[in-house]
Each structure stands twice: as C-alpha cells, then as structure tokens.
Design a protein around this motif. Structure first.
Motif, short mmCIF file in Angstrom:
data_model
loop_
_atom_site.label_atom_id
_atom_site.label_comp_id
_atom_site.label_asym_id
_atom_site.label_seq_id
_atom_site.Cartn_x
_atom_site.Cartn_y
_atom_site.Cartn_z
N VAL A 42 0.83 -1.21 0.00
CA VAL A 42 0.00 0.00 0.00
C VAL A 42 0.86 1.26 0.00
N ARG A 46 1.01 4.09 -2.82
CA ARG A 46 0.71 5.49 -2.46
C ARG A 46 1.84 6.41 -2.96
N GLU A 50 1.71 9.50 -5.70
CA GLU A 50 2.26 10.82 -5.37
C GLU A 50 3.25 11.29 -6.44
N LEU A 53 1.49 12.27 -9.63
CA LEU A 53 0.80 13.56 -9.53
C LEU A 53 1.78 14.72 -9.41
N LEU A 61 -4.00 12.31 -15.47
CA LEU A 61 -5.44 12.52 -15.31
C LEU A 61 -6.16 12.76 -16.63
N GLY A 244 -6.73 -4.26 -8.45
CA GLY A 244 -7.59 -3.09 -8.51
C GLY A 244 -7.10 -2.02 -9.48
N LEU A 245 -5.81 -2.04 -9.79
CA LEU A 245 -5.30 -1.09 -10.79
C LEU A 245 -5.85 -1.44 -12.17
N SER A 272 -7.17 3.24 -17.66
CA SER A 272 -7.00 4.36 -16.75
C SER A 272 -5.55 4.86 -16.74
N THR A 273 -5.35 6.10 -17.17
CA THR A 273 -3.99 6.65 -17.13
C THR A 273 -3.55 6.85 -15.68
N TYR A 274 -4.50 7.08 -14.79
CA TYR A 274 -4.17 7.24 -13.37
C TYR A 274 -3.55 5.95 -12.84
N ILE B 45 -7.97 15.44 -6.09
CA ILE B 45 -7.87 14.03 -6.47
C ILE B 45 -6.80 13.33 -5.63
N ARG B 46 -5.69 14.02 -5.40
CA ARG B 46 -4.64 13.46 -4.55
C ARG B 46 -5.22 13.14 -3.16
N THR B 49 -7.45 10.03 -3.21
CA THR B 49 -6.71 8.77 -3.22
C THR B 49 -6.12 8.48 -1.84
N GLU B 50 -5.59 9.52 -1.20
CA GLU B 50 -5.07 9.36 0.17
C GLU B 50 -6.16 8.79 1.08
N LEU B 53 -6.83 5.15 0.33
CA LEU B 53 -5.78 4.25 0.82
C LEU B 53 -5.75 4.20 2.36
N ALA B 60 -9.61 -0.81 -2.27
CA ALA B 60 -9.18 0.06 -3.37
C ALA B 60 -8.20 -0.63 -4.30
N LEU B 245 -9.19 8.88 -15.08
CA LEU B 245 -9.73 7.90 -14.14
C LEU B 245 -10.50 6.81 -14.88
N THR B 273 -10.71 -0.45 -9.43
CA THR B 273 -11.21 -0.06 -8.11
C THR B 273 -10.42 1.11 -7.54
N TYR B 274 -9.15 1.21 -7.93
CA TYR B 274 -8.32 2.33 -7.47
C TYR B 274 -8.93 3.64 -7.96
N ALA B 275 -9.28 3.69 -9.22
CA ALA B 275 -9.92 4.89 -9.78
C ALA B 275 -11.32 5.09 -9.19
N THR B 278 -11.08 6.37 -5.63
CA THR B 278 -10.67 7.77 -5.68
C THR B 278 -11.85 8.67 -6.05
#
Lengths: 400, 400
Positions: A42, A46, A50, A53, A61, A244-245, A272-274, B45-46, B49-50, B53, B60, B245, B273-275, B278
């Motif tokens: 995790v 995370r 970060e 972003l 995004l 999940g990604l 998803s680009t995120y 958005i940051r 996500t925080e 998580l 997620a 997303l 699920t991550y997106a 978020t």
C-alpha cells in the motif's frame, strides 16, 4: 426487450449460485481466484501515485493513447526483458484493462461466429465465456501435470483448424500445471506448422516457490524460427502488485496488435492513465522484486500447509500434485474405497460445514470432470487453511 | 493471419491521417475532444486517493464487483438525484470504464449482426464504429439546433424498426446542439410507442454556461409513463473531474443491466477499483460543485471568444450557433460569394497555416456533409483561440 443473439452462447449460473452461498457467516473460503490484499504494498503504491501527480499530473489525469501510457510500456518492456524476453520493445505491447481485456480484444479481433478455439481442459472459466460471446466453438484439449498433451493438441489442430490455441502454460488456472520445456518448444513448432495463433496467458508465471518455471513461450519464441509471428502473450500486474489497478498487457504480432488497438479504442478508449501512471512509477522505483519475494514466500508456505493438511484430512479420497507456484491446488476425488467422487455434492456439504471451494466441472469447455475441484491457498493464513481442510474432511465423511 | 469478419465493418483512417499531422511544431489544435488538463483538481484528487488508501486500502487495490465499487455507486446515485433524476438507486447503475465502455456493452448486449441503430447525423464517431463492430447497420437521423428532428426520427423508427436509438441530447458531440424540452418528451413517447431502446449519452450535460439545459431524458422519464423501461443513460466523470480515471456509468432497465454486467465480466472484469475508490472519495468530500463552477466559467469564456473571433475572421464564409455548453463549436462553410465550401480542403490548408480541427464528414453515419467541421474551444486559452481563428481565416483565403 430482445437482446443480441450472442448472449445465448453463455451460461454463468453454475458458479454464481455457489458464490451466493459464500455470504454465510464464519465460512472459510478457498473459492476465490484473487491474491491476498494483506500483501499489497500500500505504501509503495501510495508513493507511486504521489510521484505521478507531482511529475505528470496532466498526463496522469488526461485522456491517453489507446496503446498505453508510454512510461508504463517502457517499464513493462524492461520487466519482460528481465525475464528473458528478447526483442519486445515498448511499442510492441498494448496496455489492457487487466488481462481479461486482452482476452476480450483477442476475441473481438480474431473470432468470427463459428470459428474454433482450442483451450486446455480445464481452463480459466472467463476465457471460455469471453470467446463464446464472440461466437467461438470452444474445444478442450487434455492436460496432465506437465500441461497440455501436445500430441492430442496436434491432432485437434489438424482436425479442427482452430483460429487460436489458448494456454496458461505456467501454474495454470485452475490446474496449477506447468507446461514442460520440451512441450513448450513443441507448442511453438505447432503454431508455425499449422499457421495458428497461440495465446499464452501468463498471470502467474512470477509466482514460483522454489525453482523458476521454464521460460515463457514468449521468451522461448526467439529459439523457434517463425513462432513469434503466431504468438500472443498476455501479462498482468494483478496477481503481485494489485488487481484493482486493472493493468495488463498484450504482446502480439504487429498486424494483430494494430487491430486490437482499434478494437480497444471502441471498447474503453484506453486503460486508466491514473492507474497506468501509478504502475509505471511503482515499477520505476524498483519495488517489484522485494514485493514479489514477500508474496512468493507467503504463498509457498500456504501451498505447502494446504497440501499437507489435505493429505492428512482426506487421505486416499483425493489425489493432487503439490503446486510449485501460482494460487491454486487442483484436486481429484479418487472414489477410493467407495468414498464420494462427485465434487458438486462435496461442495454443497462443504458449505454446510463452513468451508467453500469451486467444483471443477465449469472449468471444462467440453467433457466436464465432475470429480475435480479447485482450492485457492492464497487468501487464508495457515491456521485457517488447516481448519478449512479439517472441515473439508468432515464434509467428505458427512452423510448425504 | 485471418482476422474476424467484424473488422471489415469499420474504417478509421480519415481522422487518424489528420491526427498524424498534429505533431507539427507550433500548431494550434482545436481538433481534440478532451477537457483542459490545467483545470483538473489535482490536489482534490490526490486527497481523495489518500483517503481511499487510508480508509479502504484492501478494497481500493483488490478485485471488485463487476457492477462497480458500492461507495461510488452510491455517490453517483446522489449526483444524479441532485440533477432531478428520481428513483435511480445505487443498485440501478453499472460503473463502466469510461462511458465508451457503456456504449461497447450496449453494443455487445443488444446488437446482432444486421440489426439497425439510429443515431444523430452528425454524432460521436466512436459510437458509430463501436456499434458497427457488433454488426449494426447505422442509420442517420437529421438534426438542427434543437437536436434531432423528431418527425424524421419517428419515420425512420417506423421504417427500420431499429434495435436502438442513440442520442447525445445535451451539447451534442460534434453538433453542440441541445434537444428541446418538447422534443425530449416526444423521444420518450416514441421509445414507448415503438418499444425501442433509447440511449441517452450525457457526458456534457453539466457543462452549461448560463441557464441549465432541459432535464435529461432520464430525469424526464418519470413524467412519461412506461418510458423508463426503454431508456438507457450513460454518464461520465471524464469531462469535469478527469478522463484519466476512466469512470463512467450506465443506467438501464434491470434485464438489460444484468446482461451488461455479464458482458462486462468478460470484457474487463471490473473498472479499476483504485480509480473508483478515488472518485467516490472525491464526490464524498464535496469538491464537485466548486470544480464544476470553475470549469464552466473558463469554457464559457473560451466559447464566447471563439464565436466572436470566428465571426470576425471568417465572416459570412461560415454559419454556426453559439454554443451554450459542452466543448464544441460546429461550423458550416456557407460557400457564400464563391468562398470555399469543402471542410476537408480547409483542414489541409489550415494545417499549413498552423491550426488544426476535425472535418465534419466522418461524424455522419450516412450522407456526410462535407461543408461542416468541428472546433473544440476547451483546451486553448483566449489568446490562442484568437490567433487560431486568425490563422483559420488565412487558410480560408489561401490559394489552393
């Protein structure tokens, strides 16, 4: 409302009915096909988000190229090169929304209604259904603990002239079987001889417990002249990093890959680009080897514990090969000394005893073997596994 | 390699060829269909996500339900309720990998080869191609600045008995047109009268500049008895929050939605699920109204600047309706006083002058109008827009 005719090709009730029962309180489930979320890195993920972003908020995004986020494609090419895959550049792979989408794109790109596809018997249930939705007739090739029987496969290829042969050569789902090196070479030779696309689905190859498995078909293809032109390879970050990604990828010959990109454009535009930027930063930061080592050690311990408890609790009622990697233990009810041989009956009794698994029959595209079932050792700790196997033994011995 | 027959149904070269030219240095592009990444709420958005998580790292990052991440479904139901949609609960919607996937699932679920689908002429290019890949015959209904001509639509429905009618009723792509309230009611009545699924694609409805547009077909369906049973609605977070997303959603009658869920299971298993986690946290934190207000103000200014500059620089060579929302300005070359009337020719000359846009013809499923073209005002600031329109004027007056 009148729906599309293709929906008549699929039947999903068998496993769904079972999954409905999983909500029962206190149940120990070996039914899932997913990794243990307690092992996810995790903090590493995370930090990767970060970094994405901080360094590339616009790209992370915004809409992206259908082919995939370029930094991720480069990291994935590096990841494969480290596993002995030669001559696959970033531009040779397409990022997909999980490897399930790679299968879907292969179906959309390759299968016309009535086309035949050969798969292993048993194989991943969602592959069978995915290809049937495109109108495929799915044919089952027999396997043993060394993977697909290549002589039987050749006969089926000669007889049916399939559009594709789909294999999970390493730690197969549900079989746990791994194709031997000799058979891998033979499969690549068959692809060339019959000018038939072979699809290597490889979500589990990294999850070996002791010795590494033989090289992937993709890695080996550089040794079998002409075979790369008939090979597609599906990779995934789902089993080690995070499902999940939804980040998978497809390596395929150029003409096929370009058509898969077009189909993907109209399927979901891009992954998803995120998630892609997060995965790219994670790989770039170099956390993967440590994560992989941790996951391997835990699953190896659980696999061994499950094998030992299964032998202890069910004795000669079952036969199985101890898994060398992956997530699954594939079991056959032997029927020895008149013991239960129907895994569907055992599954129902098991639920009553508070333990769940998936019967094997739905994993067969043809000729289901009702004596088989699949246990996942990935998500329960050793104590739960031992308790679960004890309950399974009680279920076996319970009166009908 | 022999590919699936369905690939013969699509042709993507027209716009691709143009996009290849966009790499030219110094070009000002109005060709894209995407929002301005400078307006993304990166910090919001940051933080989302925080929060995901911190609060739900397992969920997620793990596999999730094909229907969607439950907290997101609940937030999306609330979002729609705030826009006047009644009786749509979290369980009535399916989260999709962008609204492009909602279109793909509608195609997969509804269209058998040879089925007919009616769309607006012009409409979203990727919809035409997406449905054609499932074998649809795509028929074009005429539109004006009030959206689709409902009398013509009824005639086409009676004649062709289509499987679906696909509309972008609010700030259409590429037309910018918005269906009037009266016509909206009529469309819903036609759905009931002809027992035909109407698909409302609504990615732009939130992006109005002054007065809000009429209620969505989904909101209005509670006033037209029986219409909800023949209505599907596609929503998206892509145009306001973030396309990267890939979070969209589909509201559809139960039997259709259940089948779309099954098709999605074999398309990509589920949306990241991550997106999703978020997006859910972002919506829950309440940042959407402020983001929306900022985005609306910026796009309104750019739309006005583009309209004024276009009128000033191209005069009576063009006709257009000033957009009231969305991302696009749809232009027709009038041919007045012998001026250029072919938008393909103008597009080529424009590239030479350092400005790019998309000619209108590919947006028509039938009877392309070669005098039309689409300008996006979303991604360039006012100075760039004015410079771009000046270049467009030069392109118009350039010698062939």
């Amino acid at each position: 409302m009148q729906f599309a005719e293709r929906l008549n090709q699929v039947e999903t009730s068998a496993i769904r009915e079972l999954f409905k029962l999983l909500g029962k309180p206190g149940i120990i489930s070996f039914a899932g096909g997913f990794p243990d979320s307690a092992l996810f890195d995790v903090e590493g993920i995370r930090a990767a988000t970060e970094a994405a972003l901080d360094e590339e908020p616009g790209a992370a995004l915004q809409y992206g190229a259908t082919e995939g986020h370029q930094p991720l494609r480069e990291e994935l090419a590096r990841l494969m090169a480290a596993k002995g895959v030669r001559d696959v550049a970033a531009g040779d792979l397409l990022v997909t929304t999980g490897s399930q989408q790679a299968l879907d794109l292969l179906g959309k790109t390759m299968i016309s209604p009535g086309d035949k596809v050969i798969v292993e018997g048993p194989t991943f249930l969602a592959t069978i259904q995915c290809f049937r939705l495109y109108g495929a007739e799915v044919i089952s090739a027999p396997i043993d603990e060394q993977g697909v029987d290549v002589e039987a496969l050749e006969k089926l290829m000669a007889e049916h002239q399939p559009k594709m042969v789909y294999l999970i050569p390493t730690f197969g789902n549900p079989s746990g079987a791994t194709l031997s090196l000799e058979r891998r070479r033979k499969v690549l030779e068959l692809a060339v001889k019959y000018q038939t696309l072979v699809v290597e689905d490889d979500p589990y190859g990294d999850l070996y417990f002791d010795a590494a498995p033989p090289p992937s078909l993709l890695a080996l293809s550089s040794e079998v002249p002409g075979s790369r032109a008939w090979l597609a390879h599906c990779g995934s970050l789902s089993k080690v990093l995070s499902p999940g990604l939804r980040v998978g990828w497809l390596v395929a010959p150029t003409a096929l890959r370009e058509r898969a990109v077009m189909c993907k454009q109209f399927s979901d535009a891009h992954t998803s680009t995120y998630a892609q930027a997060t995965a790219a930063q994670y790989l770039k930061a170099g956390g993967m080897p440590a994560t992989l080592a941790r996951v391997r050690a835990v699953y190896a311990e659980r696999a061994r514990a499950m094998g030992e408890a299964l032998r202890r609790e069910l004795g000669d009622a079952v036969s199985f090969v101890a898994p060398q990697g992956g997530l699954f233990l594939w079991v056959r009810l032997t029927g020895a000394r008149g013991q239960l041989q129907d895994a569907n009956v055992l599954a129902k009794r098991a639920i009553e005893q508070g333990v769940a698994f998936v019967p094997g029959a739905p994993f067969f595209a043809q000729n289901p073997d009702a004596s088989t079932f699949r246990l996942s050792f990935a998500t329960a700790d050793v104590a739960k596994i031992e308790e679960g196997m004890a309950r399974l033994g009680q279920a076996l011995r319970a009166q009908a």
